[in-house]
Design a protein around this motif. Structure first.
Motif, mmCIF file in Angstrom:
data_model
loop_
_atom_site.group_PDB
_atom_site.id
_atom_site.type_symbol
_atom_site.label_atom_id
_atom_site.label_comp_id
_atom_site.label_asym_id
_atom_site.label_seq_id
_atom_site.Cartn_x
_atom_site.Cartn_y
_atom_site.Cartn_z
ATOM 1 N N SER A 144 -65.321 83.339 -19.571
ATOM 2 C CA SER A 144 -64.511 83.164 -18.363
ATOM 3 C C SER A 144 -63.519 84.314 -18.190
ATOM 4 O O SER A 144 -63.323 84.814 -17.064
ATOM 5 N N ILE A 145 -62.892 84.757 -19.290
ATOM 6 C CA ILE A 145 -61.952 85.878 -19.214
ATOM 7 C C ILE A 145 -62.682 87.151 -18.789
ATOM 8 O O ILE A 145 -62.201 87.916 -17.938
ATOM 9 N N ALA A 146 -63.854 87.391 -19.366
ATOM 10 C CA ALA A 146 -64.626 88.581 -19.019
ATOM 11 C C ALA A 146 -65.084 88.539 -17.569
ATOM 12 O O ALA A 146 -65.060 89.568 -16.872
ATOM 13 N N SER A 147 -65.476 87.367 -17.090
ATOM 14 C CA SER A 147 -65.914 87.241 -15.695
ATOM 15 C C SER A 147 -64.793 87.595 -14.730
ATOM 16 O O SER A 147 -64.979 88.364 -13.784
ATOM 17 N N GLY A 148 -63.612 87.034 -14.966
ATOM 18 C CA GLY A 148 -62.475 87.332 -14.105
ATOM 19 C C GLY A 148 -62.082 88.800 -14.163
ATOM 20 O O GLY A 148 -61.712 89.396 -13.133
ATOM 21 N N THR A 149 -62.188 89.418 -15.346
ATOM 22 C CA THR A 149 -61.834 90.832 -15.499
ATOM 23 C C THR A 149 -62.799 91.727 -14.729
ATOM 24 O O THR A 149 -62.385 92.657 -14.020
ATOM 25 N N VAL A 150 -64.095 91.473 -14.845
ATOM 26 C CA VAL A 150 -65.098 92.295 -14.159
ATOM 27 C C VAL A 150 -64.944 92.173 -12.645
ATOM 28 O O VAL A 150 -65.017 93.174 -11.911
ATOM 29 N N VAL A 151 -64.719 90.957 -12.154
ATOM 30 C CA VAL A 151 -64.537 90.764 -10.711
ATOM 31 C C VAL A 151 -63.316 91.530 -10.218
ATOM 32 O O VAL A 151 -63.353 92.183 -9.159
ATOM 33 N N TYR A 152 -62.231 91.464 -10.968
ATOM 34 C CA TYR A 152 -61.020 92.182 -10.546
ATOM 35 C C TYR A 152 -61.275 93.682 -10.440
ATOM 36 O O TYR A 152 -60.925 94.311 -9.427
ATOM 37 N N TYR A 153 -61.885 94.278 -11.458
ATOM 38 C CA TYR A 153 -62.093 95.725 -11.446
ATOM 39 C C TYR A 153 -63.133 96.137 -10.402
ATOM 40 O O TYR A 153 -63.042 97.228 -9.821
ATOM 41 N N PHE A 154 -64.123 95.289 -10.158
ATOM 42 C CA PHE A 154 -65.113 95.614 -9.119
ATOM 43 C C PHE A 154 -64.448 95.659 -7.747
ATOM 44 O O PHE A 154 -64.632 96.619 -6.985
ATOM 45 N N LEU A 155 -63.670 94.633 -7.421
ATOM 46 C CA LEU A 155 -63.000 94.597 -6.117
ATOM 47 C C LEU A 155 -61.931 95.684 -6.020
ATOM 48 O O LEU A 155 -61.714 96.252 -4.939
ATOM 49 N N LYS A 156 -61.274 95.981 -7.126
ATOM 50 C CA LYS A 156 -60.294 97.059 -7.136
ATOM 51 C C LYS A 156 -60.966 98.391 -6.834
ATOM 52 O O LYS A 156 -60.451 99.222 -6.065
ATOM 53 N N GLY A 157 -62.137 98.608 -7.429
ATOM 54 C CA GLY A 157 -62.871 99.838 -7.160
ATOM 55 C C GLY A 157 -63.349 99.928 -5.728
ATOM 56 O O GLY A 157 -63.325 101.004 -5.115
ATOM 57 N N ILE A 158 -63.798 98.802 -5.172
ATOM 58 C CA ILE A 158 -64.226 98.790 -3.772
ATOM 59 C C ILE A 158 -63.061 99.149 -2.857
ATOM 60 O O ILE A 158 -63.200 99.948 -1.917
ATOM 61 N N ARG A 159 -61.897 98.571 -3.128
ATOM 62 C CA ARG A 159 -60.725 98.857 -2.294
ATOM 63 C C ARG A 159 -60.310 100.323 -2.410
ATOM 64 O O ARG A 159 -59.976 100.958 -1.405
ATOM 65 N N GLU A 160 -60.342 100.877 -3.607
ATOM 66 C CA GLU A 160 -59.928 102.265 -3.802
ATOM 67 C C GLU A 160 -60.929 103.254 -3.222
ATOM 68 O O GLU A 160 -60.560 104.363 -2.833
ATOM 69 N N ASN A 161 -62.223 102.866 -3.164
ATOM 70 C CA ASN A 161 -63.259 103.759 -2.642
ATOM 71 C C ASN A 161 -63.712 103.367 -1.246
ATOM 72 O O ASN A 161 -64.813 103.741 -0.822
ATOM 73 N N GLU A 162 -62.875 102.628 -0.555
ATOM 74 C CA GLU A 162 -63.247 102.160 0.774
ATOM 75 C C GLU A 162 -63.570 103.326 1.709
ATOM 76 O O GLU A 162 -64.548 103.279 2.473
#
Length: 335
Positions: A144-162
């Motif tokens: 569960s911790i790993a799932s939440g971490t991966v989702v956060y970094y994926f969305l963070k990357g999408i926002r930064e590379n928009e």
């Protein structure tokens, strides 16, 4: 200390008495926070970013199981990424399938941890999540911790590379939005560093707090925070990541305080009254270490009103025996 223990007992009794009402409120607040953060960070679809969408979904989550928050958050993210790019949305769906397989296989009852992890990243205290899971759950909570971490970094990357994702054309031979989305996830060294740190911390905290030593939870908390600080500081220096040291130290200190509060609530023991007990049966000798909990008994005050004179005016007489029973004292004291 006695006052804090009495307060804790009252809070526990209050929560136990009104759990049926408090739990929906907690799920509503958690769901509303999650959906508002999603709309704020990647609100690409205008219809889903409306003022009523998040509250309505949060109300539904209040009456549904905790995993409903994960379901609605997944659908909300999918809609926003579809509005941004179909290729990015396809990458997200593949990631979702992998995450859900991992989550429901190992930690289907840890929905709160999966949802709280991205929120903790947003407020710069993600370091509390592996420590809390190690104290209160099992090593399987790593999923569960790993799932939440991966989702956060994926969305963070999408926002930064928009901007890059919007500029890339579908007809380009060597580059596409899908490749950009995959690269910003698979080449994110910071994410892999944080994942490795969280996994190690959770396992170590869980192992230490299960040891039969005095103050095992305190030792586990301090060890977990120190491991996080050491690994992340060293990793950031090696990777050349700057500008995060202040938040790392501040977040670790706050996480330490939260973990100590959790220890006080869930594992507050009086080691001065430790007892070592030995007994046997037909097949085994047993050596038991018993450590009592720090607790106080709160008594409900009851006020008894005795109106002997008033009753006498009404023509009613109270016998000495009845009065003694009413006052809960010995009858001889009234002679």
């Amino acid at each position: 200390m006695t006052g804090l223990l009495e307060l804790k007992e009252r809070v526990i009794r209050f929560c136990g008495r009104y759990e049926a009402f408090l739990l929906p409120v907690v799920k509503f607040i958690l769901g509303l926070t999650t959906f508002l953060l999603i709309n704020f960070n990647i609100g690409y679809m205008r219809q889903l970013s409306g003022i009523l969408v998040a509250p309505v979904l949060a109300v539904l989550c209040a009456v549904l199981p905790t995993n409903a928050i994960i379901l609605f958050a997944t659908l909300l993210i999918t809609g926003h990424l579809y509005a941004l790019s179909l290729d990015v949305c396809l990458v997200w769906l593949i990631l979702v399938v992998l995450i859900l397989l991992l989550y429901f296989r190992f930690a289907p009852k840890d929905g709160y941890y999966a949802v709280l992890t991205p929120i903790a990243f947003q407020i710069h205290i993600p370091y509390i999540m592996p420590v809390t899971a190690g104290l209160l759950r099992t090593p399987a909570s790593v999923a569960s911790i790993a799932s939440g971490t991966v989702v956060y970094y994926f969305l963070k990357g999408i926002r930064e590379n928009e901007g890059i994702l919007s500029a890339v054309e579908e007809e380009e031979e060597k580059t596409s939005k899908m490749i950009v989305a995959l690269n910003q996830l698979l080449t994110n060294k910071e994410m892999f560093l944080v994942l490795a740190t969280f996994v190690l911390v959770l396992v170590m905290v869980n192992l230490i707090r299960r040891l039969s030593i005095d103050h095992s939870w305190l030792v586990a908390i301090i060890a977990g925070i120190l491991i996080e600080l050491t690994m992340l500081v060293s990793g950031f220096m090696i990777l050349g990541i700057t500008g995060k040291m202040v938040w790392l130290i501040a977040g670790s200190v706050i996480s330490l305080l939260i973990a100590l509060a959790e220890q006080f609530i869930f594992f507050n023991l009086d080691y001065s009254r430790t007892e070592n007990v030995q007994f046997e049966d037909d097949e085994y000798y047993y050596y038991v270490k018993a450590v009592p909990k720090n607790s106080v008994t709160t008594k409900d005050k009851q006020v008894k009103k005795i109106a002997a004179k008033e009753d006498a005016h009404k023509g009613e007489r109270i016998s000495r025996k009845a009065l003694a029973e009413e006052m809960d004292i010995d009858e001889e004291l009234l002679r």
